[in-house]
Motif scaffolding. Structure first.
Motif, PDB file in Angstrom:
ATOM      1  N   VAL A 188     -77.254 -64.605 -36.000  1.00 14.28           N
ATOM      2  CA  VAL A 188     -76.594 -65.471 -36.984  1.00 14.28           C
ATOM      3  C   VAL A 188     -75.150 -65.006 -37.074  1.00 14.28           C
ATOM      4  O   VAL A 188     -74.886 -63.809 -37.184  1.00 14.28           O
ATOM      5  CB  VAL A 188     -77.257 -65.365 -38.374  1.00 14.28           C
ATOM      6  CG1 VAL A 188     -76.572 -66.291 -39.359  1.00 14.28           C
ATOM      7  CG2 VAL A 188     -78.743 -65.663 -38.299  1.00 14.28           C
ATOM      8  N   SER A 189     -74.207 -65.935 -37.010  1.00 13.81           N
ATOM      9  CA  SER A 189     -72.784 -65.570 -37.040  1.00 13.81           C
ATOM     10  C   SER A 189     -72.024 -66.457 -38.013  1.00 13.81           C
ATOM     11  O   SER A 189     -72.387 -67.609 -38.242  1.00 13.81           O
ATOM     12  CB  SER A 189     -72.153 -65.698 -35.648  1.00 13.81           C
ATOM     13  OG  SER A 189     -72.761 -64.807 -34.741  1.00 13.81           O
ATOM     14  N   SER A 190     -70.935 -65.895 -38.568  1.00 18.44           N
ATOM     15  CA  SER A 190     -70.106 -66.643 -39.507  1.00 18.44           C
ATOM     16  C   SER A 190     -68.656 -66.167 -39.391  1.00 18.44           C
ATOM     17  O   SER A 190     -68.402 -64.988 -39.125  1.00 18.44           O
ATOM     18  CB  SER A 190     -70.618 -66.438 -40.935  1.00 18.44           C
ATOM     19  OG  SER A 190     -70.008 -67.332 -41.842  1.00 18.44           O
ATOM     20  N   PRO A 191     -67.687 -67.074 -39.567  1.00 19.90           N
ATOM     21  CA  PRO A 191     -66.281 -66.701 -39.433  1.00 19.90           C
ATOM     22  C   PRO A 191     -65.725 -65.993 -40.662  1.00 19.90           C
ATOM     23  O   PRO A 191     -66.174 -66.227 -41.786  1.00 19.90           O
ATOM     24  CB  PRO A 191     -65.580 -68.052 -39.240  1.00 19.90           C
ATOM     25  CG  PRO A 191     -66.435 -69.009 -40.019  1.00 19.90           C
ATOM     26  CD  PRO A 191     -67.844 -68.521 -39.831  1.00 19.90           C
ATOM     27  N   VAL A 192     -64.744 -65.136 -40.434  1.00 19.33           N
ATOM     28  CA  VAL A 192     -64.002 -64.469 -41.493  1.00 19.33           C
ATOM     29  C   VAL A 192     -62.542 -64.877 -41.359  1.00 19.33           C
ATOM     30  O   VAL A 192     -61.977 -64.797 -40.267  1.00 19.33           O
ATOM     31  CB  VAL A 192     -64.126 -62.935 -41.387  1.00 19.33           C
ATOM     32  CG1 VAL A 192     -63.168 -62.254 -42.341  1.00 19.33           C
ATOM     33  CG2 VAL A 192     -65.559 -62.499 -41.658  1.00 19.33           C
ATOM     34  N   PHE A 193     -61.952 -65.322 -42.458  1.00 17.80           N
ATOM     35  CA  PHE A 193     -60.578 -65.815 -42.427  1.00 17.80           C
ATOM     36  C   PHE A 193     -59.648 -64.898 -43.229  1.00 17.80           C
ATOM     37  O   PHE A 193     -60.083 -64.198 -44.143  1.00 17.80           O
ATOM     38  CB  PHE A 193     -60.505 -67.231 -42.999  1.00 17.80           C
ATOM     39  CG  PHE A 193     -61.290 -68.239 -42.214  1.00 17.80           C
ATOM     40  CD1 PHE A 193     -60.747 -68.837 -41.086  1.00 17.80           C
ATOM     41  CD2 PHE A 193     -62.589 -68.574 -42.588  1.00 17.80           C
ATOM     42  CE1 PHE A 193     -61.471 -69.762 -40.355  1.00 17.80           C
ATOM     43  CE2 PHE A 193     -63.325 -69.494 -41.864  1.00 17.80           C
ATOM     44  CZ  PHE A 193     -62.766 -70.093 -40.732  1.00 17.80           C
ATOM     45  N   ALA A 194     -58.372 -64.933 -42.882  1.00 12.04           N
ATOM     46  CA  ALA A 194     -57.353 -64.169 -43.588  1.00 12.04           C
ATOM     47  C   ALA A 194     -56.392 -65.141 -44.272  1.00 12.04           C
ATOM     48  O   ALA A 194     -56.648 -66.347 -44.337  1.00 12.04           O
ATOM     49  CB  ALA A 194     -56.609 -63.254 -42.618  1.00 12.04           C
TER      50      ALA A 194
ATOM     51  N   VAL B 217     -65.320 -62.449 -36.643  1.00 15.37           N
ATOM     52  CA  VAL B 217     -66.632 -63.075 -36.806  1.00 15.37           C
ATOM     53  C   VAL B 217     -67.634 -61.974 -37.133  1.00 15.37           C
ATOM     54  O   VAL B 217     -67.664 -60.932 -36.465  1.00 15.37           O
ATOM     55  CB  VAL B 217     -67.076 -63.815 -35.530  1.00 15.37           C
ATOM     56  CG1 VAL B 217     -68.501 -64.351 -35.676  1.00 15.37           C
ATOM     57  CG2 VAL B 217     -66.116 -64.966 -35.226  1.00 15.37           C
ATOM     58  N   VAL B 218     -68.436 -62.191 -38.175  1.00 15.93           N
ATOM     59  CA  VAL B 218     -69.491 -61.248 -38.526  1.00 15.93           C
ATOM     60  C   VAL B 218     -70.826 -61.823 -38.064  1.00 15.93           C
ATOM     61  O   VAL B 218     -71.059 -63.035 -38.153  1.00 15.93           O
ATOM     62  CB  VAL B 218     -69.518 -60.953 -40.037  1.00 15.93           C
ATOM     63  CG1 VAL B 218     -68.352 -60.057 -40.420  1.00 15.93           C
ATOM     64  CG2 VAL B 218     -69.488 -62.232 -40.872  1.00 15.93           C
ATOM     65  N   THR B 219     -71.685 -60.931 -37.563  1.00 19.41           N
ATOM     66  CA  THR B 219     -72.943 -61.368 -36.954  1.00 19.41           C
ATOM     67  C   THR B 219     -74.089 -60.466 -37.378  1.00 19.41           C
ATOM     68  O   THR B 219     -73.925 -59.248 -37.493  1.00 19.41           O
ATOM     69  CB  THR B 219     -72.825 -61.364 -35.419  1.00 19.41           C
ATOM     70  OG1 THR B 219     -71.835 -62.313 -35.011  1.00 19.41           O
ATOM     71  CG2 THR B 219     -74.153 -61.725 -34.752  1.00 19.41           C
ATOM     72  N   VAL B 220     -75.249 -61.086 -37.601  1.00 24.38           N
ATOM     73  CA  VAL B 220     -76.512 -60.366 -37.790  1.00 24.38           C
ATOM     74  C   VAL B 220     -77.353 -60.650 -36.556  1.00 24.38           C
ATOM     75  O   VAL B 220     -77.512 -61.810 -36.154  1.00 24.38           O
ATOM     76  CB  VAL B 220     -77.254 -60.843 -39.052  1.00 24.38           C
ATOM     77  CG1 VAL B 220     -78.606 -60.139 -39.173  1.00 24.38           C
ATOM     78  CG2 VAL B 220     -76.423 -60.600 -40.294  1.00 24.38           C
TER      79      VAL B 220
ATOM     80  N   ALA C  66     -78.913 -66.001 -42.691  1.00 24.42           N
ATOM     81  CA  ALA C  66     -77.793 -66.942 -42.585  1.00 24.42           C
ATOM     82  C   ALA C  66     -77.132 -67.160 -43.942  1.00 24.42           C
ATOM     83  O   ALA C  66     -75.898 -67.166 -44.058  1.00 24.42           O
ATOM     84  CB  ALA C  66     -78.276 -68.265 -42.005  1.00 24.42           C
ATOM     85  N   ASP C  67     -77.955 -67.325 -44.979  1.00 25.56           N
ATOM     86  CA  ASP C  67     -77.412 -67.533 -46.325  1.00 25.56           C
ATOM     87  C   ASP C  67     -76.623 -66.319 -46.795  1.00 25.56           C
ATOM     88  O   ASP C  67     -75.520 -66.440 -47.343  1.00 25.56           O
ATOM     89  CB  ASP C  67     -78.544 -67.827 -47.315  1.00 25.56           C
ATOM     90  CG  ASP C  67     -79.185 -69.190 -47.095  1.00 25.56           C
ATOM     91  OD1 ASP C  67     -78.550 -70.043 -46.447  1.00 25.56           O
ATOM     92  OD2 ASP C  67     -80.330 -69.389 -47.560  1.00 25.56           O
ATOM     93  N   ARG C  68     -77.186 -65.119 -46.600  1.00 22.79           N
ATOM     94  CA  ARG C  68     -76.516 -63.909 -47.050  1.00 22.79           C
ATOM     95  C   ARG C  68     -75.260 -63.621 -46.225  1.00 22.79           C
ATOM     96  O   ARG C  68     -74.250 -63.168 -46.760  1.00 22.79           O
ATOM     97  CB  ARG C  68     -77.483 -62.722 -46.974  1.00 22.79           C
ATOM     98  CG  ARG C  68     -78.615 -62.797 -47.973  1.00 22.79           C
ATOM     99  CD  ARG C  68     -78.100 -62.726 -49.409  1.00 22.79           C
ATOM    100  NE  ARG C  68     -77.436 -61.442 -49.644  1.00 22.79           N
ATOM    101  CZ  ARG C  68     -76.155 -61.318 -49.954  1.00 22.79           C
ATOM    102  NH1 ARG C  68     -75.368 -62.394 -50.089  1.00 22.79           N
ATOM    103  NH2 ARG C  68     -75.614 -60.125 -50.144  1.00 22.79           N
ATOM    104  N   LEU C  69     -75.334 -63.884 -44.923  1.00 24.37           N
ATOM    105  CA  LEU C  69     -74.161 -63.647 -44.077  1.00 24.37           C
ATOM    106  C   LEU C  69     -73.023 -64.565 -44.479  1.00 24.37           C
ATOM    107  O   LEU C  69     -71.857 -64.153 -44.502  1.00 24.37           O
ATOM    108  CB  LEU C  69     -74.513 -63.859 -42.602  1.00 24.37           C
ATOM    109  CG  LEU C  69     -73.382 -63.550 -41.616  1.00 24.37           C
ATOM    110  CD1 LEU C  69     -73.061 -62.065 -41.613  1.00 24.37           C
ATOM    111  CD2 LEU C  69     -73.740 -64.010 -40.207  1.00 24.37           C
TER     112      LEU C  69
END
Length: 262
Positions: free
Chosen positions: A209-215, A223-226, A242-245
């Motif tokens: 599961v992956s999600s973007p990190v923005f500045a 990108v942070v991934t579990v 996915a929800d927690r990430l």
């Protein structure tokens, strides 16, 4: 009747209170950027306009606020902007993300990692390995495929086309027509949902599961991934991850100065 003498303690307390009010006015100016009239600022603070005006004059004198000569609206001054830039300059996505990923690893007992965009593509720069019996360790410095990993697909979704063009050209010929359609579908879903779940894409039996990190400026910072065994990170467990990430990615983005929609 004796004269009332102000004690040193009372004087210090008044100065602290004045400083707190001044910081509140400064924070309100930041929230109402780029500029705001006195009446709106006073309403935002829930303070009399005359009191707000006194603090504004002190902030203007110190360079932390300024008044537009044409509109008479107030905004942040050069000194406030310098402080803000200095603070943002100290924010490093790895330093900000690390404690969040450690806490998420403890919560989910799955390997969590951060990747940034390097000169060869998505590059792992921080890993919190699972402490369970089944441990999948992504090596620091590993370069992940752009179109063949959950992490890479998130980069492909939010980076400018020019930045990913070379890797796309290198990887696309190795995909079937069906896989190419899947890639575009994944990218559309990532842009819509802000999080991506995948099963056995990079490695058989491994889900992610992956999600973007923005500045600041909502620029992609990483990108942070579990990631974990498909026998464990699946179904409701993967949905929870996915929800927690997504929550964690938004929290990191907020610390990095991003202004994401609610």
């Amino acid at each position: 009747m004796t004269d009332e003498i102000e004690s040193p303690a009372n004087g210090r307390q008044q100065k602290v209170q004045a400083a707190e009010v001044g910081l509140g006015v400064l924070k309100a100016l930041a929230e109402l950027t780029p500029s705001t009239p006195l009446s709106k600022l006073a309403e935002h603070l829930g303070m009399p306009a005359s009191k707000v005006h006194r603090y504004l004059q002190a902030l203007i004198a110190s360079g932390f606020a300024e008044q537009d000569a044409i509109t008479n609206h107030y905004g942040l001054g050069r000194e406030a902007l310098q402080v803000g830039l200095a603070s943002l300059g100290k924010l490093d996505v790895l330093k900000v993300a690390a404690p969040y990923l450690a806490a998420l690893r403890d919560e989910l007992n799955q390997t969590c990692f951060l990747a940034v965009w390097g000169n060869k593509g998505p590059t792992v720069v921080y890993v919190e390995p699972s402490t369970g019996a089944v441990t999948l360790v992504t090596q620091l410095g590993s370069v992940l495929p752009l179109l063949g990993s959950s992490t890479g697909l998130v980069f492909a979704s939010f980076l400018a086309a020019g930045e990913t063009a070379l890797l796309r050209e290198q990887e696309t010929p190795h995909l079937t027509e069906s896989q190419r359609r899947d890639v575009e579908l994944h990218i559309e879903q990532i842009r819509t949902n802000g999080v991506h779940q995948i099963q056995s894409l990079l490695m058989p039996g491994i889900n992610a599961v992956s999600s973007p990190v923005f500045a600041m400026g909502n620029k992609l910072a990483g990108v942070v991934t579990v990631v974990g065994s498909g026998a464990l990170l699946t179904g409701k467990t993967q949905d929870l991850a996915a929800d927690r990430l997504l929550d964690v990615a938004r929290a990191i983005s907020g610390r990095m100065g991003a202004n994401l929609p609610a």
